[in-house]
Design a protein around this motif. Sequence first.
Motif, PDB file in Angstrom:
ATOM      1  N   CYS A  44       0.829  -1.212   0.000  1.00 12.15           N
ATOM      2  CA  CYS A  44       0.000   0.000   0.000  1.00 12.15           C
ATOM      3  C   CYS A  44       0.862   1.261   0.000  1.00 12.15           C
ATOM      4  O   CYS A  44       0.499   2.264  -0.621  1.00 12.15           O
ATOM      5  CB  CYS A  44      -0.952   0.003   1.190  1.00 12.15           C
ATOM      6  SG  CYS A  44      -2.298  -1.188   1.042  1.00 12.15           S
ATOM      7  N   PHE A  48       0.429   4.032  -2.806  1.00  9.38           N
ATOM      8  CA  PHE A  48       0.091   5.394  -2.409  1.00  9.38           C
ATOM      9  C   PHE A  48       1.140   6.374  -2.929  1.00  9.38           C
ATOM     10  O   PHE A  48       0.800   7.436  -3.455  1.00  9.38           O
ATOM     11  CB  PHE A  48      -0.024   5.483  -0.891  1.00  9.38           C
ATOM     12  CG  PHE A  48      -0.538   6.801  -0.404  1.00  9.38           C
ATOM     13  CD1 PHE A  48      -1.877   7.127  -0.528  1.00  9.38           C
ATOM     14  CD2 PHE A  48       0.315   7.712   0.203  1.00  9.38           C
ATOM     15  CE1 PHE A  48      -2.360   8.345  -0.071  1.00  9.38           C
ATOM     16  CE2 PHE A  48      -0.158   8.928   0.661  1.00  9.38           C
ATOM     17  CZ  PHE A  48      -1.496   9.246   0.529  1.00  9.38           C
ATOM     18  N   ARG A  51       0.797   7.078  -6.513  1.00 10.98           N
ATOM     19  CA  ARG A  51      -0.514   7.655  -6.806  1.00 10.98           C
ATOM     20  C   ARG A  51      -1.430   6.685  -7.554  1.00 10.98           C
ATOM     21  O   ARG A  51      -2.282   7.083  -8.330  1.00 10.98           O
ATOM     22  CB  ARG A  51      -0.387   8.977  -7.554  1.00 10.98           C
ATOM     23  CG  ARG A  51       0.355  10.040  -6.782  1.00 10.98           C
ATOM     24  CD  ARG A  51       0.383  11.351  -7.548  1.00 10.98           C
ATOM     25  NE  ARG A  51       1.316  12.290  -6.988  1.00 10.98           N
ATOM     26  CZ  ARG A  51       1.035  13.140  -6.013  1.00 10.98           C
ATOM     27  NH1 ARG A  51      -0.140  13.145  -5.464  1.00 10.98           N
ATOM     28  NH2 ARG A  51       1.951  13.972  -5.582  1.00 10.98           N
ATOM     29  N   GLN A  52      -1.244   5.407  -7.297  1.00 10.85           N
ATOM     30  CA  GLN A  52      -2.122   4.373  -7.858  1.00 10.85           C
ATOM     31  C   GLN A  52      -3.126   3.983  -6.776  1.00 10.85           C
ATOM     32  O   GLN A  52      -3.113   2.878  -6.244  1.00 10.85           O
ATOM     33  CB  GLN A  52      -1.301   3.176  -8.321  1.00 10.85           C
ATOM     34  CG  GLN A  52      -0.365   3.501  -9.456  1.00 10.85           C
ATOM     35  CD  GLN A  52       0.474   2.297  -9.857  1.00 10.85           C
ATOM     36  OE1 GLN A  52       0.755   1.419  -9.045  1.00 10.85           O
ATOM     37  NE2 GLN A  52       0.885   2.291 -11.111  1.00 10.85           N
ATOM     38  N   TYR A  53      -4.017   4.904  -6.478  1.00 14.76           N
ATOM     39  CA  TYR A  53      -4.914   4.772  -5.336  1.00 14.76           C
ATOM     40  C   TYR A  53      -5.880   3.599  -5.478  1.00 14.76           C
ATOM     41  O   TYR A  53      -6.305   3.031  -4.477  1.00 14.76           O
ATOM     42  CB  TYR A  53      -5.683   6.077  -5.113  1.00 14.76           C
ATOM     43  CG  TYR A  53      -4.767   7.261  -4.908  1.00 14.76           C
ATOM     44  CD1 TYR A  53      -3.849   7.278  -3.856  1.00 14.76           C
ATOM     45  CD2 TYR A  53      -4.795   8.354  -5.761  1.00 14.76           C
ATOM     46  CE1 TYR A  53      -2.998   8.349  -3.664  1.00 14.76           C
ATOM     47  CE2 TYR A  53      -3.954   9.436  -5.574  1.00 14.76           C
ATOM     48  CZ  TYR A  53      -3.054   9.429  -4.531  1.00 14.76           C
ATOM     49  OH  TYR A  53      -2.211  10.486  -4.344  1.00 14.76           O
ATOM     50  N   HIS A  54      -6.200   3.234  -6.689  1.00 20.80           N
ATOM     51  CA  HIS A  54      -7.119   2.102  -6.889  1.00 20.80           C
ATOM     52  C   HIS A  54      -6.518   0.791  -6.378  1.00 20.80           C
ATOM     53  O   HIS A  54      -7.245  -0.115  -5.996  1.00 20.80           O
ATOM     54  CB  HIS A  54      -7.503   1.981  -8.363  1.00 20.80           C
ATOM     55  CG  HIS A  54      -6.358   1.593  -9.249  1.00 20.80           C
ATOM     56  ND1 HIS A  54      -5.369   2.493  -9.644  1.00 20.80           N
ATOM     57  CD2 HIS A  54      -6.037   0.414  -9.802  1.00 20.80           C
ATOM     58  CE1 HIS A  54      -4.492   1.874 -10.404  1.00 20.80           C
ATOM     59  NE2 HIS A  54      -4.868   0.607 -10.522  1.00 20.80           N
ATOM     60  N   LEU A  56      -4.808   0.425  -3.628  1.00 23.48           N
ATOM     61  CA  LEU A  56      -4.888   0.343  -2.160  1.00 23.48           C
ATOM     62  C   LEU A  56      -6.032  -0.565  -1.726  1.00 23.48           C
ATOM     63  O   LEU A  56      -5.860  -1.455  -0.896  1.00 23.48           O
ATOM     64  CB  LEU A  56      -5.081   1.736  -1.555  1.00 23.48           C
ATOM     65  CG  LEU A  56      -3.900   2.694  -1.679  1.00 23.48           C
ATOM     66  CD1 LEU A  56      -4.317   4.101  -1.277  1.00 23.48           C
ATOM     67  CD2 LEU A  56      -2.748   2.222  -0.836  1.00 23.48           C
ATOM     68  N   THR A 124      -0.862   3.706   5.793  1.00 20.48           N
ATOM     69  CA  THR A 124      -0.077   4.046   4.607  1.00 20.48           C
ATOM     70  C   THR A 124      -0.562   5.332   3.954  1.00 20.48           C
ATOM     71  O   THR A 124       0.158   5.923   3.163  1.00 20.48           O
ATOM     72  CB  THR A 124      -0.100   2.909   3.568  1.00 20.48           C
ATOM     73  OG1 THR A 124      -1.447   2.614   3.220  1.00 20.48           O
ATOM     74  CG2 THR A 124       0.589   1.677   4.083  1.00 20.48           C
ATOM     75  N   GLN A 125      -1.767   5.769   4.304  1.00 20.93           N
ATOM     76  CA  GLN A 125      -2.292   7.025   3.783  1.00 20.93           C
ATOM     77  C   GLN A 125      -2.174   8.158   4.808  1.00 20.93           C
ATOM     78  O   GLN A 125      -2.746   9.219   4.638  1.00 20.93           O
ATOM     79  CB  GLN A 125      -3.764   6.856   3.394  1.00 20.93           C
ATOM     80  CG  GLN A 125      -3.965   5.813   2.318  1.00 20.93           C
ATOM     81  CD  GLN A 125      -5.434   5.551   2.081  1.00 20.93           C
ATOM     82  OE1 GLN A 125      -6.132   6.439   1.599  1.00 20.93           O
ATOM     83  NE2 GLN A 125      -5.889   4.371   2.432  1.00 20.93           N
ATOM     84  N   ASP A 185     -12.014  10.815   1.321  1.00 22.43           N
ATOM     85  CA  ASP A 185     -10.609  10.721   0.840  1.00 22.43           C
ATOM     86  C   ASP A 185     -10.397   9.526  -0.039  1.00 22.43           C
ATOM     87  O   ASP A 185     -10.892   8.492   0.062  1.00 22.43           O
ATOM     88  CB  ASP A 185      -9.656  10.672   2.036  1.00 22.43           C
ATOM     89  CG  ASP A 185      -9.748  11.947   2.858  1.00 22.43           C
ATOM     90  OD1 ASP A 185     -10.056  12.983   2.273  1.00 22.43           O
ATOM     91  OD2 ASP A 185      -9.520  11.881   4.081  1.00 22.43           O
TER      92      ASP A 185
END
Length: 185
Positions: A44, A48, A51-54, A56, A124-125, A185
């Motif tokens: 994760c 993160f 920037r590959q949030y999908h 996560l 992780t965020q 978020d």
Amino acid sequence: MISVMFVGHLGELSLAGASMASSLATVTGFSLLLGMASALDTLCGQAFGARQYHLLGIYKQRAMLLLTAVSVTLAVVWFYTGENLLLFGQDADIAAEAGAFARWMIPALFAYGPLQCHVRFLQTQNIVVPVMMAAAGATAACYLVVCRVLVFGLGMGSKGAVLGNAVSYWINVVVLAVYVRVSPD
């Protein structure tokens, strides 16, 4: 640890069984799940940072599925804790008490994996203080009340203490899952 403290008021045999079962559960189950969930720190964290949030959510869901599958195997081991302790020469009374305690710990086992996955997902965020601290504080407060009611109020004894632990883990999982679901978020 709180459940063992409550059980300590029930007598020496209850305390010995609870301590034995808690130690075994920590070594054979909770530590294993914690270590496996720690892989999410890397996965994760990389997603993160890139920037590959999908990814996560995908990683979290896969980890929850894997930890649940591992928990099924661990539940079988915990179910036979009393018998296994007898094979290793443990006193029969203590083995029986530890076996009963371990069986009642199984619901906590199935909550622990998803709980650790949610914690890693949020950490992780950098979502730590407002959510996880509030969830942990609310859960701890509920746990003390639930444990006291189950152990002494309903007279469940050591089973109530360990069931209170499971209830607190599940409350924590639900609070974090709701936050993840409704958070913008």
